[in-house]
Write a protein that holds these residues in place. Structure first.
Motif, mmCIF file in Angstrom:
data_model
loop_
_atom_site.group_PDB
_atom_site.id
_atom_site.type_symbol
_atom_site.label_atom_id
_atom_site.label_comp_id
_atom_site.label_asym_id
_atom_site.label_seq_id
_atom_site.Cartn_x
_atom_site.Cartn_y
_atom_site.Cartn_z
ATOM 1 N N VAL A 1 0.855 -1.206 0.000
ATOM 2 C CA VAL A 1 0.000 0.000 0.000
ATOM 3 C C VAL A 1 0.886 1.251 0.000
ATOM 4 N N HIS B 1 1.181 4.270 -2.723
ATOM 5 C CA HIS B 1 0.959 5.682 -2.367
ATOM 6 C C HIS B 1 2.120 6.562 -2.829
ATOM 7 N N SER C 1 -7.850 -3.238 0.392
ATOM 8 C CA SER C 1 -6.907 -2.133 0.683
ATOM 9 C C SER C 1 -6.005 -1.836 -0.509
ATOM 10 N N ALA D 1 -5.927 1.437 -2.840
ATOM 11 C CA ALA D 1 -4.669 2.192 -3.009
ATOM 12 C C ALA D 1 -4.447 2.516 -4.485
#
Ligand code: DQA
Length: 148
Positions: free
Chosen positions: A58, A62, A85, A89
């Motif tokens: 993740v 990012h 998740s 992302a």
């Protein structure tokens, strides 16, 4: 310079030892070296990253935007079938994605048929072993050329 990020998820660090009949006898290092070589030959800045930890993947996604990543090639391993998740992302940074699998996830156990990434990917390459990565690189290169 355009930039490709190759991400690999859990257990892919075990390639070569792990179920070789399904995943092949080459290592992840072999794949990453080949992709980096292709990147150099094509003047495309390429970074490779593997983790068994969801949060590290993740975080890498990012940071991709500020690192100039233009397209992500991703074999999420078992997270393919479970990780909202990681899906969020990818959607959060809005970077185009190509999903990769060594094995054909549609020809194995039923639970592997569900992917949290396929519908948000430019395309999926599944079932061609190491070639899946090379095909994904070629598709990413074509995408970047089209964009530039
Ligand atoms: C895989 C397929 C997944 O179902 C599995 O959990 C993996 C590898 C593949 O490359 O074929 O770890 O993503």
């Amino acid at each position: 310079m355009s930039s490709i990020l190759l991400l690999n998820g859990p257990n892919l660090n075990l390639l070569g030892e792990r179920e070789p009949d399904i995943y092949g006898d080459f290592s992840l290092e072999d794949i990453e070296k080949t992709i980096e070589k292709l990147g150099k030959e094509n003047n495309i800045d390429t970074e490779c990253f593997q983790s068994n930890a969801e949060h590290e993947l993740v975080d890498k996604i990012h940071n991709a935007k500020s690192n100039g990543v233009k397209i992500i090639l991703f074999n999420p391993g078992a997270f393919t079938h479970s990780s909202i998740s990681l899906r969020d992302a990818i959607l959060g940074v809005n970077i185009p994605l190509i999903e990769i699998h060594l094995s054909n996830i549609y020809g194995r156990e039923e639970f592997r048929e569900k992917s949290y990434f396929s519908d948000i990917s430019l395309g999926v390459v599944s079932g061609f072993g190491k070639q899946s990565y090379l095909m994904a690189f070629q598709a990413a290169k074509n995408y970047l050329l089209r964009e530039d």
